[in-house]
Design an enzyme around this catalytic site. Structure first.
Site: not given
Ligand code: AHR
Length: 442
Positions: A232, A304
């Site tokens: 991430e 995401d």
């Protein structure tokens, strides 16, 4: 089509042992990837594949296809327990008409199936399902389809069972096309956020595969594609700062990609799924931030739901606990033996109608029929021997001991022998001699 039917192996010596197909059901030459992970005490908690069983005992569907014209779905099964996909079921269901991949089943007991990613993050509509027959490959003579995701396509499960959360250890492997990549975010397979939002570094741990050198993380070594760790907010290469000159471009038709980690560090490994060993691109790299894994699974999108990447998925699994390098090496051997890219052979009286340009031998395990398959090609006529030995080195069977003409040939081994460990050897006069191990279970 099966590799061989009884009576096709002309010239095969039948002695005390029986080598016909129907005699082979109790012979297991090799385990499947998730059996190997289980042996290493790092069991699979998710196992997805478009092409074959990842457990020797798996007999369920691999994936599900949706027919576009009437929205009906069909599960695509295996040809046999522990074997290869029966792609003919898909072909006949779709009948040449459009269809999509509506589900990829989890073969583990956790039920972590993948379906199109829902609205959330960068997806303002649910993701599109991959086209069902976009990518046809051959695997050990079996027709199969990959799952080709590109713009606005991807799969996800936000409510999983057994997948690592917090700082728990895990391992992830994947076999994907080595050729179909791009430099957009993010072709990922692994552990991601359950709310489809960027929750900060450490909230994901996936394999990234592609040619994106993440902004601010370069320079990257070579032009890509690379196997990186998407933790991430960055595609981490595995060095002190995330950057790592040892993380090399991987060029191959089919890639084996691995990311694994524990509360302190993560590692990255990669190899050619058709040949050779895994290379460790990063070993025990320090984490850029404490891991706070959430345990969703993504395929083809970022944490995401970033959906601009491209890739073709064939198989992959996620383990509970961090597998050792040696267990992964055994999985890599199994992947090679599975025979990615091996074309269907046209057998005519035991021979194959194809010109051989180089003397070749390939030994693989036929998960469908539980037998050792030896394919060999001769540029010119040669004397060939294919023998089986016991652990004491005594020859217990000689399957071929004869001249073979130029061209492709196939031989099999399975026998009514007691359970145990045996060794095979294929020798082509003046060309090569190769050996390997086979485990027979009852
Ligand atoms: O870390 C790279 C990507 O950045 C993640 O996959 C995504 O969630 C974010 O946009």
């Amino acid at each position: 089509m099966k590799w061989c039917a009884p009576g096709m192996r002309l010239g095969v010596m039948v002695s005390l042992f029986v080598f016909f197909d129907f005699a082979l059901q109790s012979v297991y030459a090799e385990k499947c990837p998730c059996d190997i992970y289980k042996d290493g005490k790092t069991p699979c908690v998710a196992a997805h594949s478009m092409v074959r069983a990842l457990f020797e005992s798996y007999d369920g569907p691999l994936y599900q296809v949706r027919r576009t014209s009437d929205n009906k779905t069909m599960d695509i099964p295996l040809k046999s327990k522990g074997g290869y996909v029966n792609a003919a079921v898909q072909d006949s269901f779709l009948g040449g008409k459009p269809g999509t991949i509506s589900k990829i089943y989890d073969q583990s007991e956790m039920g972590n199936h993948l379906v199109k990613s829902p609205i959330g993050g960068w997806l303002y509509q649910p993701a599109d399902e991959a086209i069902a027959n976009d990518t046809m490959i051959m695997i050990n003579g079996n027709k199969a389809y990959g799952c080709y995701t590109h713009r606005h396509m991807g799969y996800r499960n936000n409510t999983t069972k057994g997948i690592a959360t917090g700082a728990q250890s895990e391992g992830i492997y994947m076999v994907a096309s080595g050729k179909s990549v791009n430099d957009s975010c993010c072709y990922d397979y692994g552990n991601a956020e359950t709310n489809m939002k960027n929750n900060g570094t450490g909230t994901m741990e996936t394999i990234y595969w592609g040619s994106m050198c993440y902004p601010g993380f370069g320079p990257c070594t070579g032009k890509g594609p690379w196997v990186f760790a998407d933790l991430e907010n960055g595609l981490f290469q595995g060095g002190e700062t995330g950057r790592n000159a040892q993380n090399l471009t991987v060029i191959c038709d089919y890639v084996t990609a691995i990311v694994k980690g524990n509360s302190k560090n993560y590692s990255i490994r990669a190899g050619d799924a058709q040949n050779g060993t895994l290379k460790t691109m990063a070993s025990k790299a320090p984490r850029p931030a404490p891991n706070k894994l959430e345990g969703a699974i993504v395929l083809g999108v970022g944490g995401d739901n970033s959906w601009a990447a491209r890739g073709i998925f064939f198989e992959g699994a996620i383990t509970s606990g961090e597998p050792s390098d040696s267990i992964e090496d055994a999985v890599q051997k199994n992947i090679i033996n599975a025979g990615y890219g091996k074309i269907a052979v046209k057998i005519k009286r035991g021979h194959v109608d194809q010109t051989v340009t180089e003397n070749t031998v390939g030994v693989s395990y036929d998960c469908s029929l539980h037998r050792v398959v030896v394919n060999y090609g001769l540029v010119e006529s040669r004397s060939v021997q294919f023998s089986i030995y016991d652990q004491q080195g005594r020859q217990i069977a000689r399957i071929i001991n004869a001249n073979r003409t130029s061209g492709w040939h196939t031989a099999f081994w399975g026998a009514r022998v007691p359970a145990g460990i045996y060794f095979w050897n294929v020798m082509v006069e003046g060309v090569f001699s190769k050996s390997g191990k086979v485990v027979v279970r009852k």
